[in-house]
Design a protein around this motif. Structure first.
Motif, PDB file in Angstrom:
ATOM      1  N   ILE A  22       0.889  -1.116  -0.119  1.00  8.21           N
ATOM      2  CA  ILE A  22      -0.072   0.025  -0.026  1.00  8.21           C
ATOM      3  C   ILE A  22       0.826   1.296   0.024  1.00  8.21           C
ATOM      4  CG2 ILE A  22      -1.593   1.400   1.536  1.00  8.21           C
ATOM      5  CD1 ILE A  22      -2.907  -1.259   2.395  1.00  8.21           C
ATOM      6  N   VAL A  23       1.814   1.217   0.755  1.00  5.09           N
ATOM      7  CA  VAL A  23       2.924   2.435   0.711  1.00  5.09           C
ATOM      8  C   VAL A  23       3.305   2.545  -0.548  1.00  5.09           C
ATOM      9  CG1 VAL A  23       4.900   3.130   1.917  1.00  5.09           C
ATOM     10  CG2 VAL A  23       3.201   2.247   3.297  1.00  5.09           C
ATOM     11  N   SER A  24       4.133   1.642  -1.282  1.00  2.00           N
ATOM     12  CA  SER A  24       4.550   1.860  -2.607  1.00  2.00           C
ATOM     13  C   SER A  24       3.400   2.341  -3.550  1.00  2.00           C
ATOM     14  CB  SER A  24       4.871   0.440  -3.190  1.00  2.00           C
ATOM     15  OG  SER A  24       5.679  -0.095  -2.207  1.00  2.00           O
ATOM     16  N   MET A  25       2.159   1.682  -3.484  1.00  2.09           N
ATOM     17  CA  MET A  25       1.080   2.462  -4.236  1.00  2.09           C
ATOM     18  C   MET A  25       0.778   3.878  -4.106  1.00  2.09           C
ATOM     19  SD  MET A  25      -1.255  -1.044  -4.108  1.00  2.09           S
ATOM     20  CE  MET A  25      -2.617  -0.715  -5.281  1.00  2.09           C
ATOM     21  N   ILE A  26       0.991   4.156  -2.848  1.00  2.00           N
ATOM     22  CA  ILE A  26       0.568   5.473  -2.326  1.00  2.00           C
ATOM     23  C   ILE A  26       1.746   6.343  -3.091  1.00  2.00           C
ATOM     24  CG2 ILE A  26       0.630   7.077  -0.593  1.00  2.00           C
ATOM     25  CD1 ILE A  26      -0.862   4.963   1.171  1.00  2.00           C
ATOM     26  N   GLN A  27       3.050   6.116  -2.835  1.00  2.00           N
ATOM     27  CA  GLN A  27       4.069   6.872  -3.479  1.00  2.00           C
ATOM     28  C   GLN A  27       4.054   6.980  -4.949  1.00  2.00           C
ATOM     29  OE1 GLN A  27       6.726   4.672  -1.038  1.00  2.00           O
ATOM     30  NE2 GLN A  27       7.058   6.324   0.304  1.00  2.00           N
ATOM     31  N   GLU A  28       3.427   5.911  -5.618  1.00  2.86           N
ATOM     32  CA  GLU A  28       3.359   5.996  -7.050  1.00  2.86           C
ATOM     33  C   GLU A  28       2.559   6.596  -7.585  1.00  2.86           C
ATOM     34  OE1 GLU A  28       3.847   2.090  -8.868  1.00  2.86           O
ATOM     35  OE2 GLU A  28       5.276   1.545  -7.196  1.00  2.86           O
ATOM     36  N   VAL A  29       1.136   6.679  -6.844  1.00  2.00           N
ATOM     37  CA  VAL A  29       0.229   7.479  -7.430  1.00  2.00           C
ATOM     38  C   VAL A  29       0.273   9.041  -7.046  1.00  2.00           C
ATOM     39  CG1 VAL A  29      -1.634   5.854  -7.635  1.00  2.00           C
ATOM     40  CG2 VAL A  29      -1.547   7.401  -5.657  1.00  2.00           C
ATOM     41  N   LYS A  30       0.836   9.149  -5.935  1.00  2.00           N
ATOM     42  CA  LYS A  30       1.350  10.726  -5.374  1.00  2.00           C
ATOM     43  C   LYS A  30       2.200  11.296  -6.341  1.00  2.00           C
ATOM     44  CE  LYS A  30       3.297  12.817  -1.363  1.00  2.00           C
ATOM     45  NZ  LYS A  30       4.683  13.551  -2.235  1.00  2.00           N
ATOM     46  N   GLY A  31       3.316  10.890  -6.902  1.00  2.00           N
ATOM     47  CA  GLY A  31       4.156  11.472  -7.773  1.00  2.00           C
ATOM     48  C   GLY A  31       4.607  12.744  -7.044  1.00  2.00           C
ATOM     49  N   ASN A  32       4.525  13.723  -8.003  1.00  2.00           N
ATOM     50  CA  ASN A  32       5.239  14.865  -7.260  1.00  2.00           C
ATOM     51  C   ASN A  32       4.269  15.742  -6.589  1.00  2.00           C
ATOM     52  OD1 ASN A  32       7.987  14.157  -7.994  1.00  2.00           O
ATOM     53  ND2 ASN A  32       7.513  14.658 -10.136  1.00  2.00           N
ATOM     54  N   GLU A  33       2.876  15.396  -6.482  1.00  2.00           N
ATOM     55  CA  GLU A  33       2.000  16.201  -5.837  1.00  2.00           C
ATOM     56  C   GLU A  33       2.184  16.379  -4.500  1.00  2.00           C
ATOM     57  OE1 GLU A  33       0.096  17.757  -7.945  1.00  2.00           O
ATOM     58  OE2 GLU A  33       0.171  16.629  -9.811  1.00  2.00           O
ATOM     59  N   GLU A  34       1.669  17.504  -4.074  1.00  2.00           N
ATOM     60  CA  GLU A  34       1.527  17.574  -2.470  1.00  2.00           C
ATOM     61  C   GLU A  34       0.193  16.788  -2.045  1.00  2.00           C
ATOM     62  OE1 GLU A  34       2.592  19.531   0.223  1.00  2.00           O
ATOM     63  OE2 GLU A  34       4.468  19.856  -0.946  1.00  2.00           O
ATOM     64  N   VAL A  35       0.323  15.908  -1.047  1.00  2.00           N
ATOM     65  CA  VAL A  35      -0.937  15.145  -0.770  1.00  2.00           C
ATOM     66  C   VAL A  35      -1.201  15.738   0.841  1.00  2.00           C
ATOM     67  CG1 VAL A  35      -1.959  13.086  -0.146  1.00  2.00           C
ATOM     68  CG2 VAL A  35      -0.834  13.324  -2.311  1.00  2.00           C
ATOM     69  N   LEU A  36      -2.399  16.051   1.032  1.00  2.00           N
ATOM     70  CA  LEU A  36      -2.759  16.500   2.438  1.00  2.00           C
ATOM     71  C   LEU A  36      -3.095  15.611   3.324  1.00  2.00           C
ATOM     72  CD1 LEU A  36      -3.029  19.457   3.031  1.00  2.00           C
ATOM     73  CD2 LEU A  36      -5.515  19.358   2.616  1.00  2.00           C
ATOM     74  N   THR A  37      -3.889  14.523   2.904  1.00  2.00           N
ATOM     75  CA  THR A  37      -4.219  13.430   3.588  1.00  2.00           C
ATOM     76  C   THR A  37      -4.445  12.118   3.008  1.00  2.00           C
ATOM     77  OG1 THR A  37      -6.524  13.899   3.371  1.00  2.00           O
ATOM     78  CG2 THR A  37      -5.604  15.020   5.347  1.00  2.00           C
ATOM     79  N   VAL A  38      -4.424  10.879   3.560  1.00  2.00           N
ATOM     80  CA  VAL A  38      -4.850   9.423   3.091  1.00  2.00           C
ATOM     81  C   VAL A  38      -5.883   8.928   3.782  1.00  2.00           C
ATOM     82  CG1 VAL A  38      -4.025   7.269   3.080  1.00  2.00           C
ATOM     83  CG2 VAL A  38      -2.469   9.425   2.406  1.00  2.00           C
ATOM     84  N   GLY A  39      -6.953   8.473   3.175  1.00  2.00           N
ATOM     85  CA  GLY A  39      -8.111   8.018   3.868  1.00  2.00           C
ATOM     86  C   GLY A  39      -8.085   6.367   3.385  1.00  2.00           C
ATOM     87  N   ILE A  40      -8.458   5.569   4.398  1.00  2.00           N
ATOM     88  CA  ILE A  40      -8.488   4.185   3.910  1.00  2.00           C
ATOM     89  C   ILE A  40     -10.180   3.449   4.448  1.00  2.00           C
ATOM     90  CG2 ILE A  40      -7.481   2.064   4.517  1.00  2.00           C
ATOM     91  CD1 ILE A  40      -4.931   3.277   5.657  1.00  2.00           C
ATOM     92  N   GLY A  41     -10.399   2.935   3.328  1.00  2.00           N
ATOM     93  CA  GLY A  41     -11.722   2.307   3.535  1.00  2.00           C
ATOM     94  C   GLY A  41     -11.506   0.660   3.655  1.00  2.00           C
ATOM     95  N   SER A  42     -12.020   0.036   4.945  1.00  2.00           N
ATOM     96  CA  SER A  42     -11.610  -1.226   4.903  1.00  2.00           C
ATOM     97  C   SER A  42     -12.684  -2.120   5.591  1.00  2.00           C
ATOM     98  CB  SER A  42     -10.214  -1.416   5.878  1.00  2.00           C
ATOM     99  OG  SER A  42     -10.315  -2.800   6.480  1.00  2.00           O
ATOM    100  N   PRO A  43     -12.888  -3.375   4.976  1.00  2.00           N
ATOM    101  CA  PRO A  43     -14.094  -4.056   5.831  1.00  2.00           C
ATOM    102  C   PRO A  43     -14.072  -3.986   7.213  1.00  2.00           C
ATOM    103  CG  PRO A  43     -12.564  -5.740   4.471  1.00  2.00           C
ATOM    104  CD  PRO A  43     -12.091  -4.152   4.342  1.00  2.00           C
ATOM    105  N   GLY A  44     -14.808  -3.974   8.063  1.00  2.00           N
ATOM    106  CA  GLY A  44     -14.870  -4.229   9.577  1.00  2.00           C
ATOM    107  C   GLY A  44     -14.848  -5.624   9.919  1.00  2.00           C
ATOM    108  N   PRO A  45     -14.691  -5.699  11.387  1.00  2.00           N
ATOM    109  CA  PRO A  45     -14.669  -4.894  12.251  1.00  2.00           C
ATOM    110  C   PRO A  45     -13.224  -4.219  12.450  1.00  2.00           C
ATOM    111  CG  PRO A  45     -14.394  -6.920  13.126  1.00  2.00           C
ATOM    112  CD  PRO A  45     -14.575  -7.006  11.951  1.00  2.00           C
TER     113      PRO A  45
END
Lengths: 298, 298
Positions: B47-70
């Motif tokens: 997930i961390v690698s994927m975040i870094q790849e889609v982020k590229g050179n953009e400033e990113v303010l927050t990351v939100g994760i949706g995951s199945p409960g509980p």
């Protein structure tokens, strides 16, 4: 200067009008028979006189009226409530406003009680309160952050019509198996008549159960089971911080609360067991007028 | 300068990560197999690698994760979800934050989708939205004024466990007669297997029903009936302005929506008939990542 407000509860049997100060205390109060059969104009005249009497020389900012539904709170109109027979499309807000010159607000009686319990009663301090009244019928009100959540068409809190027993008994315009038909005071009385004979009031069933009558105990267990289903369904749909239970049937709270909490615990996710707060209403019969007086402050 | 946010959907099968701009558009997106069986650390690295790849050179303010409960959204911990076997008490928020140095928020996937549909999808403009996902399971989310109403313990929207058929079938840890056991894709598939044989997916039952198979039609009618009870119960308890229905089963929306609306109309007070809004989700599979990106903005 103290701000005063007036709360009115228009019931099928009695009308109550109270002058209330800004800390929610009742300063003066009147109660009279409604005499609904004499027609809306007669009753509204009576309410206006009662308002003027409790008002005395105080400055009154607003008047709030709690009345049984159905009604249209936006338009200030009482539609055709079963316990005000012959009343139909009565613009009560306009009729009273033009006589007293004070802003009048109308909402249903369960919403008014919910508001009082949430702001000043058993739900005080909770972020979200679901109030349930178990009486002749079953109604309720949902309060978030001290404000009523009425819903898109004002039907939030109309849980009497919630289905808790698919294909169950049907009464009046309610769904078959609606919680009101299975767990209200009327339901307990009806089951008492059918299974015990000579029962005229739900309290008699509670009294027999307390004396050890197993049939009476069974009737009450069943009503509690249906109530528990309704509460568990609310937990899994909105998970309010606290459930406040009022209404005449809650006079027997000692026979209701402990088994109700146990039943609810069986029906919620294991991680929630022991943490669902279900408490009795704190303001008694005063919730109606106090809550009515709070209706305009939202 | 455009504010960018990242949304992550961590599912049992796939992980999706997207870079989203301030109007909710997906700028870049990646999807990979979760491989949950390789353990939380492996998946979180991915997930961390994927975040870094889609982020590229953009400033990113927050990351939100949706995951199945509980899960525990306050503490940012994934508890022990059935579809991430072997995961137990994983502090995913902390683990990702310390690697990327951006604030991370966690909530359940149905809440994320509810938020996206309420703010930018089929519920846009409504004051209150109840989102229901009908998929392998049944879940939901309640959004008021564009903000999630999570409930006291985060169980608002967990309507899969709502009882719609007292004494009905039981599966896993749900109540007997819970709506998920009776109206989910899994339920339709199970009934298809039992009554039709050779059914591996709910869509096959819908296909047979469309061809005129009366047994398949009956299975779908029953599921719709249970869904209608759930929706009617929500109308009489909170009366949201709009119901938004998503999830895989809604691919067959043409066979669901018209009969569902008819059934709901039969179960609500007469004065509400014709006015209960039930609409299909508008964002499709994008709701998850878009909603996840919105989780920190509340």
């Amino acid at each position: 200067m103290t701000i005063h407000r007036i709360g009115v509860v228009l019931g099928g049997t009695n009308v109550r009008v109270a002058l209330i100060n800004n800390t929610g205390e009742i300063i003066r109060e009147q109660e009279q028979l409604t005499e609904a059969e004499k027609g809306p104009e007669y009753v509204i005249e009576k309410i206006v006189s009662m308002i003027q009497e409790v008002k005395g020389n105080e400055e009154v900012l607003t008047v709030g009226i709690g009345s049984p539904g159905p009604l249209d709170s936006c338009k200030g109109i009482i539609l055709s409530p079963p316990n005000l027979p012959g009343w139909d499309q009565i613009p009560i807000v306009h009729m009273i406003e033009k006589q007293i010159g004070i802003k009048v607000t109308l909402d249903n009686d369960a919403n008014a009680a919910a508001l009082a319990e949430a702001r000043m009663g058993a739900g005080k301090g909770a972020h979200s309160v679901y109030y349930i009244t178990v009486s002749t019928g079953i109604g309720g009100g949902f309060v978030i952050n001290g404000n009523l959540f009425g819903g898109a068409q004002g039907y939030a809190g109309e849980i009497g019509n919630m289905i808790v027993m698919l294909g169950g008994k049907k009464s009046s315009t309610l769904n078959p198996g609606a919680i009101e038909t299975l767990a209200s005071g009327t339901a307990i009385t009806r089951e008492g008549k059918e299974r015990l004979g000579h029962i005229n009031h739900a309290q008699e069933v509670f009294a027999l159960a307390a004396e050890g009558n197993t049939v009476a105990q069974e009737i009450i267990e069943e009503a509690i089971h249906y109530l528990a289903i309704g509460i568990a369904n609310l937990v899994h749909s909105i998970n309010p911080e606290i459930f406040v239970l009022g209404g005449g049937v809650m006079k027997s709270r000692d026979q209701i609360l402990t088994p109700l909490r146990k039943e609810v615990d069986k029906l919620v996710y294991p991680s929630l067991r022991g943490s669902i707060r279900i408490v009795p209403a704190g303001l008694g019969t005063k919730a109606g007028v106090i809550g009515a007086s709070l209706l305009p402050i939202q």
